[in-house]
Design a protein around this motif. Structure first.
Motif: not given
Length: 162
Positions: A7-10, A16-23, A32-42, A70-75
């Motif tokens: 299943q492909q995620i848009n 919020g959905t764009l923000r969910a691509a990061f962990t 600590t650092y931000w990166c794409l989630t495993r699901q977003a990388r795949q 931070s931009i996603c959080d604000a948006l």
């Protein structure tokens, strides 16, 4: 026999959905650092190439990823970007809030990627920086322009929702 979930995620439906691509992850040294989630990388969509475009010819770096998050959080505080008539104001306000206020952080922002001087040069040529401005003012406006540009591109992509 097991099947992989295909299943492909848009990621561009909402901030919020764009923000969910990061962990947030932790390096061996404890930072600590931000990166794409495993699901977003795949994912097979253009998420990673779009993120690289937001890096403006820089290699992936912590400041960019943290700023995108931070931009996603604000948006996420804006109810419906598509109906918002003030996306320019929203981008400017977010950039104002995210621009560093401490000299040390501004100098580190520049030192991490000296090519960022191009934001300052562009701001000077657009008349946003007076030629008599001091270094701190130039760095502040340059960083603000960089963040504002990222905001505009994120907002534009979320409004397209694809």
């Amino acid at each position: 026999m097991t099947t992989a979930n295909t299943q492909q995620i848009n990621w561009f439906i909402t901030a919020g959905t764009l923000r969910a691509a990061f962990t947030q992850d932790k390096r061996a040294d404890g930072t600590t650092y931000w990166c794409l989630t495993r699901q977003a990388r795949q994912t097979v969509d253009d998420l990673t190439s779009w993120l690289m475009d937001l890096h403006d010819d820089e290699l992936p770096n912590d400041w960019r990823y943290e700023t995108i998050v931070s931009i996603c959080d604000a948006l996420m505080d804006i109810d419906d970007l598509k109906e918002c008539e003030c996306t320019y104001d929203a981008a400017a306000g977010i950039a104002d809030n995210l621009t560093d206020i401490y000299n040390h952080d501004l100098f580190r922002w520049y030192a991490d990627q000296p090519g960022r001087v191009s934001y300052i040069e562009d701001a000077v040529s657009e008349g946003l920086i007076d030629t008599a401005s001091d270094t701190i003012a130039r760095l502040t406006i340059g960083q603000n322009e960089c963040i504002r540009s990222m905001c505009h591109r994120i907002i534009d992509r979320l409004i397209e929702r694809k």
